[in-house]
Design an enzyme around this catalytic site. Sequence first.
Site, PDB file in Angstrom:
ATOM      1  N   SER A 157      38.265  13.692  -3.543  1.00  0.00           N
ATOM      2  CA  SER A 157      38.043  13.608  -4.985  1.00  0.00           C
ATOM      3  C   SER A 157      38.585  12.277  -5.499  1.00  0.00           C
ATOM      4  O   SER A 157      39.461  11.667  -4.883  1.00  0.00           O
ATOM      5  CB  SER A 157      38.766  14.761  -5.693  1.00  0.00           C
ATOM      6  OG  SER A 157      38.870  14.542  -7.086  1.00  0.00           O
ATOM      7  N   TYR A 173      45.914  20.112  -6.431  1.00  0.00           N
ATOM      8  CA  TYR A 173      44.660  19.421  -6.155  1.00  0.00           C
ATOM      9  C   TYR A 173      44.899  17.958  -5.829  1.00  0.00           C
ATOM     10  O   TYR A 173      44.319  17.408  -4.882  1.00  0.00           O
ATOM     11  CB  TYR A 173      43.737  19.552  -7.367  1.00  0.00           C
ATOM     12  CG  TYR A 173      42.321  19.092  -7.143  1.00  0.00           C
ATOM     13  CD1 TYR A 173      41.388  19.915  -6.522  1.00  0.00           C
ATOM     14  CD2 TYR A 173      41.903  17.829  -7.572  1.00  0.00           C
ATOM     15  CE1 TYR A 173      40.081  19.502  -6.333  1.00  0.00           C
ATOM     16  CE2 TYR A 173      40.595  17.406  -7.393  1.00  0.00           C
ATOM     17  CZ  TYR A 173      39.689  18.245  -6.771  1.00  0.00           C
ATOM     18  OH  TYR A 173      38.390  17.829  -6.576  1.00  0.00           O
TER      19      TYR A 173
END
Length: 255
Positions: A144, A167
């Site tokens: 990401s 994350y």
Amino acid sequence: MLKQKVIVVTGGAGLLGRQFCMSIAANGGIAVIADRDAEAAESATNDVLNKYPDCAVAEFLDITDKNSVLQLIDRLKARFGRIDAVVNNAYPRNSQYGRKLEDVTYEDFCENVGLHLGGYFLVAQQFGLLFKEQGGGNIINMASIYGVMAPRFEIYKDTTMTMPIEYAAIKSGVIQLSKYFAKYFLASGVRVNTLSPGGILDKQPASFLKAYNANCGPKGMLSSEDVIGPLVFLLSDSSKHITGQNFVVDDGFSL
């Protein structure tokens, strides 16, 4: 571009996974839709087969279970004789995932990092060893933009959303994991790369989308289709001399 390549997509029944599998089939590959949700995997497989007969199969896979990974590899070797690539795309997490920093416990942080990053390690490890034995193969790990940049907390203002600390730790770890595996298998014909998309449209609040898009070019928040081109390129022989790299697709959000 992917004619007759057997490509496993973990989390293949999810938002991105379904689009990935459809695109693999559209480019002549055989998409192995591997997911913990067997019913969703069958549904996604039927969607692909309705357009591209004989180009998809449904398989159960828990990326956090070594036996599950090895059993999948054995079934696919028996069925196809080889596996050409794996896309590490699953998103395992516990029920407490995604809370604000002050509410995250040590135990939940460790569990979520272990499930997600640990699962990616397990898949890359076992498929990497298989590919080494085969004399070649291709691993793509999904990371990401938040694996390479600090969070933009301001875009979450006036929403219930946040950018989870787990994350950030996971996705930055995925990028380094990919580099490690790429170097480790460098002489074995095994390629390992990372794909780092920006945000994907998924019914987010209008206020969030407006704030997010203000940091981008004309596209703004991506749709799942926007990630297809780079994925197919990395899976194809057009990228056969590329390994250890992180490809960012975000319409300029990380600039």
